[in-house]
Write a protein that holds these residues in place. Structure first.
Motif, PDB file in Angstrom:
ATOM      1  N   UNK A 105       0.816  -1.213   0.000  1.00 15.84           N
ATOM      2  CA  UNK A 105       0.000   0.000   0.000  1.00 15.84           C
ATOM      3  C   UNK A 105       0.852   1.268   0.000  1.00 15.84           C
ATOM      4  N   UNK A 106       0.351   2.252  -0.753  1.00  9.27           N
ATOM      5  CA  UNK A 106       0.990   3.569  -0.723  1.00  9.27           C
ATOM      6  C   UNK A 106       2.090   3.797  -1.737  1.00  9.27           C
ATOM      7  N   UNK A 107       2.472   2.783  -2.500  1.00  6.99           N
ATOM      8  CA  UNK A 107       3.558   2.941  -3.470  1.00  6.99           C
ATOM      9  C   UNK A 107       3.131   2.519  -4.867  1.00  6.99           C
ATOM     10  N   UNK A 167      -0.277   8.638  -3.397  1.00 12.82           N
ATOM     11  CA  UNK A 167      -0.925   9.953  -3.341  1.00 12.82           C
ATOM     12  C   UNK A 167      -0.407  10.850  -4.470  1.00 12.82           C
ATOM     13  N   UNK A 168       0.894  10.855  -4.694  1.00 13.65           N
ATOM     14  CA  UNK A 168       1.467  11.654  -5.775  1.00 13.65           C
ATOM     15  C   UNK A 168       1.019  11.119  -7.130  1.00 13.65           C
ATOM     16  N   UNK A 170      -1.827   9.665  -7.793  1.00 12.44           N
ATOM     17  CA  UNK A 170      -3.207  10.122  -7.980  1.00 12.44           C
ATOM     18  C   UNK A 170      -3.254  11.585  -8.406  1.00 12.44           C
ATOM     19  N   UNK A 171      -2.410  12.429  -7.804  1.00  9.38           N
ATOM     20  CA  UNK A 171      -2.360  13.849  -8.196  1.00  9.38           C
ATOM     21  C   UNK A 171      -1.979  13.983  -9.664  1.00  9.38           C
ATOM     22  N   UNK A 172      -0.953  13.235 -10.072  1.00 10.94           N
ATOM     23  CA  UNK A 172      -0.495  13.323 -11.458  1.00 10.94           C
ATOM     24  C   UNK A 172      -1.522  12.726 -12.424  1.00 10.94           C
ATOM     25  N   UNK A 173      -2.232  11.697 -11.990  1.00 12.48           N
ATOM     26  CA  UNK A 173      -3.270  11.087 -12.823  1.00 12.48           C
ATOM     27  C   UNK A 173      -4.384  12.100 -13.095  1.00 12.48           C
ATOM     28  N   UNK A 174      -4.808  12.805 -12.070  1.00 12.02           N
ATOM     29  CA  UNK A 174      -5.864  13.826 -12.204  1.00 12.02           C
ATOM     30  C   UNK A 174      -5.413  14.941 -13.152  1.00 12.02           C
ATOM     31  N   UNK A 175      -4.149  15.318 -13.094  1.00 13.41           N
ATOM     32  CA  UNK A 175      -3.630  16.371 -13.969  1.00 13.41           C
ATOM     33  C   UNK A 175      -3.640  15.952 -15.434  1.00 13.41           C
ATOM     34  N   UNK A 176      -3.551  14.646 -15.696  1.00 15.78           N
ATOM     35  CA  UNK A 176      -3.492  14.166 -17.068  1.00 15.78           C
ATOM     36  C   UNK A 176      -4.836  13.717 -17.627  1.00 15.78           C
ATOM     37  N   UNK A 177      -5.899  13.831 -16.830  1.00 12.68           N
ATOM     38  CA  UNK A 177      -7.235  13.434 -17.327  1.00 12.68           C
ATOM     39  C   UNK A 177      -7.875  14.544 -18.135  1.00 12.68           C
TER      40      UNK A 177
END
Length: 177
Positions: A105-107, A167-168, A170-177
């Protein structure tokens, strides 16, 4: 209703052991374990889970590709029990993509995998299948197959610079959607 099981995490010795072949597919305990794996993978937002992740040394896993929070672009397929799998052939083409694991978890890590594979396995009803998988589903299959060999995705990451927190990611995934 099958119970949701606790998922073994990195450090548990079963994740580093080679799983034992399933000799009696129709055994009630094996069928119950399949049901418990199915019940555990969905609420955990997983697209696959192997028996060793439930602290059970059996060569079987669930292949359950579908869009999730962790993999929003995953194709949808019927969750399938894969028992005593063998990878018969692998494409020469390798593709790197981000993977996570319910047992780590977490990585996330950037993992190279064969783009396409040809496999053989037995389903929960005892029927032998030979099938080809490609792209994301091939990646899931190889990831779960590794669990049967005592390998986790971090073992396949080529550089520690290709690991990030979930967490990072997920942040980058949202930026690329």
């Amino acid at each position: 209703m099958s119970k949701i099981r606790e998922i073994a995490e990195l450090g548990n010795p079963i994740l580093r052991a080679i799983a034992q072949p399933v000799t009696k597919v129709h055994d009630q305990r094996i069928q119950q374990l399949i049901d418990e794996m199915l019940a555990t993978v969905a609420p955990a937002n997983g697209v696959g889970i192997a028996a060793p992740q439930l602290a059970e040394s059996h060569r079987m896993f669930i292949l359950a590709s579908r869009p999730t929070l962790r993999y929003p672009h995953a194709p949808t397929m019927e969750p399938t029990a894969i028992i005593n799998p063998h990878i018969i052939d692998r494409s020469d083409e390798m593709v790197k993509d981000w993977e996570g694991c319910l047992s780590v978890p977490g990585l996330r890590g950037l993992v190279p995998r064969n783009r396409a594979i040809e496999v053989e396995y037995t389903d929960r009803y005892g029927k032998l299948h030979q099938q080809e998988f490609s792209d994301f589903v091939a990646r899931i299959f190889q990831h779960e197959y590794d669990h049967l060999e005592g390998i986790v995705f971090l073992d396949r990451v080529e550089s520690t610079r290709e690991i990030m927190s979930d967490r990072e990611y997920q942040k980058q995934l949202v930026q690329h959607l």
